[in-house]
Design a protein around this motif. Sequence first.
Motif, PDB file in Angstrom:
ATOM      1  N   THR A  79     -40.756 -41.048  25.039  1.00 41.96           N
ATOM      2  CA  THR A  79     -39.998 -42.272  25.307  1.00 41.96           C
ATOM      3  C   THR A  79     -39.906 -43.091  24.038  1.00 41.96           C
ATOM      4  N   GLY A  80     -38.955 -43.989  24.034  1.00 41.50           N
ATOM      5  CA  GLY A  80     -38.776 -44.843  22.864  1.00 41.50           C
ATOM      6  C   GLY A  80     -37.362 -45.336  22.797  1.00 41.50           C
ATOM      7  N   LEU A  91     -23.620 -51.367  17.870  1.00 43.89           N
ATOM      8  CA  LEU A  91     -23.576 -52.264  19.017  1.00 43.89           C
ATOM      9  C   LEU A  91     -24.833 -52.096  19.857  1.00 43.89           C
ATOM     10  N   PRO A  92     -25.716 -53.130  19.905  1.00 42.93           N
ATOM     11  CA  PRO A  92     -26.976 -52.987  20.621  1.00 42.93           C
ATOM     12  C   PRO A  92     -26.825 -52.602  22.084  1.00 42.93           C
ATOM     13  N   ASP A  93     -25.875 -53.236  22.810  1.00 43.58           N
ATOM     14  CA  ASP A  93     -25.712 -52.907  24.228  1.00 43.58           C
ATOM     15  C   ASP A  93     -25.257 -51.468  24.411  1.00 43.58           C
ATOM     16  N   LEU A  94     -24.342 -51.026  23.556  1.00 42.75           N
ATOM     17  CA  LEU A  94     -23.866 -49.651  23.622  1.00 42.75           C
ATOM     18  C   LEU A  94     -24.991 -48.685  23.283  1.00 42.75           C
ATOM     19  N   ARG A  95     -25.830 -49.067  22.321  1.00 43.38           N
ATOM     20  CA  ARG A  95     -26.950 -48.219  21.932  1.00 43.38           C
ATOM     21  C   ARG A  95     -27.883 -48.010  23.127  1.00 43.38           C
ATOM     22  N   LEU A  96     -28.174 -49.087  23.865  1.00 42.09           N
ATOM     23  CA  LEU A  96     -29.053 -48.976  25.024  1.00 42.09           C
ATOM     24  C   LEU A  96     -28.414 -48.143  26.125  1.00 42.09           C
ATOM     25  N   ASP A  97     -27.104 -48.334  26.363  1.00 40.54           N
ATOM     26  CA  ASP A  97     -26.404 -47.540  27.368  1.00 40.54           C
ATOM     27  C   ASP A  97     -26.408 -46.068  26.991  1.00 40.54           C
ATOM     28  N   SER A 100     -29.866 -44.602  27.446  1.00 46.35           N
ATOM     29  CA  SER A 100     -30.133 -44.377  28.873  1.00 46.35           C
ATOM     30  C   SER A 100     -29.430 -43.121  29.357  1.00 46.35           C
ATOM     31  N   ALA A 101     -28.178 -42.968  28.967  1.00 54.21           N
ATOM     32  CA  ALA A 101     -27.416 -41.798  29.390  1.00 54.21           C
ATOM     33  C   ALA A 101     -28.019 -40.517  28.822  1.00 54.21           C
ATOM     34  N   LEU A 102     -28.373 -40.537  27.544  1.00 52.72           N
ATOM     35  CA  LEU A 102     -28.963 -39.341  26.932  1.00 52.72           C
ATOM     36  C   LEU A 102     -30.311 -38.994  27.552  1.00 52.72           C
ATOM     37  N   SER A 103     -31.070 -40.009  27.963  1.00 55.40           N
ATOM     38  CA  SER A 103     -32.395 -39.736  28.530  1.00 55.40           C
ATOM     39  C   SER A 103     -32.316 -39.054  29.894  1.00 55.40           C
ATOM     40  N   ARG A 110     -29.024 -32.715  25.581  1.00 50.71           N
ATOM     41  CA  ARG A 110     -29.123 -33.853  24.669  1.00 50.71           C
ATOM     42  C   ARG A 110     -28.989 -33.391  23.215  1.00 50.71           C
ATOM     43  N   GLU A 111     -29.655 -32.287  22.888  1.00 50.31           N
ATOM     44  CA  GLU A 111     -29.607 -31.765  21.524  1.00 50.31           C
ATOM     45  C   GLU A 111     -28.188 -31.355  21.136  1.00 50.31           C
ATOM     46  N   THR A 112     -27.490 -30.691  22.042  1.00 50.36           N
ATOM     47  CA  THR A 112     -26.116 -30.268  21.760  1.00 50.36           C
ATOM     48  C   THR A 112     -25.207 -31.469  21.552  1.00 50.36           C
TER      49      THR A 112
END
Length: 139
Positions: A79-80, A91-97, A100-103, A110-112
Amino acid sequence: MDQRGIEQLRAAYQAHRQEFFAYAYGLTRCTATAEDAVHSAFEGLLKRAQLPQDLRPFLFRCIRNAALDVRRRTQRDMTGTLPQDSGVLDLPDLRLDLESALSTLGEDERETILLKTYSGLTFEEIAAVREVSVNTAAS
């Protein structure tokens, strides 16, 4: 390794260091571990007698192997958050979204996505990096 090979590695690192870090971070989910993996991969490459013709996909495969080795050695939690200075997204909000989606994806998916989106590799190159068939990489 001769001076020409060292210069090739230096140029590749300078041109693609953000991509290399973003990819390693996507695998390790830890800033320090990702940095260690990139440095470990390049250290190993400096010990080689010569470099392959198609260097960029080979570098990603070396970084992948180093990231997985470092992650196994350190036994860090997966996690992280994306580091603020990674330059991956502005964009911080986009980064968090996006995080979340990648997690929610499996590690292979995710790697691909990281290799395709952040690094612009083709599915053929991704297959070579991940050591899977092109069909598997594309799916």
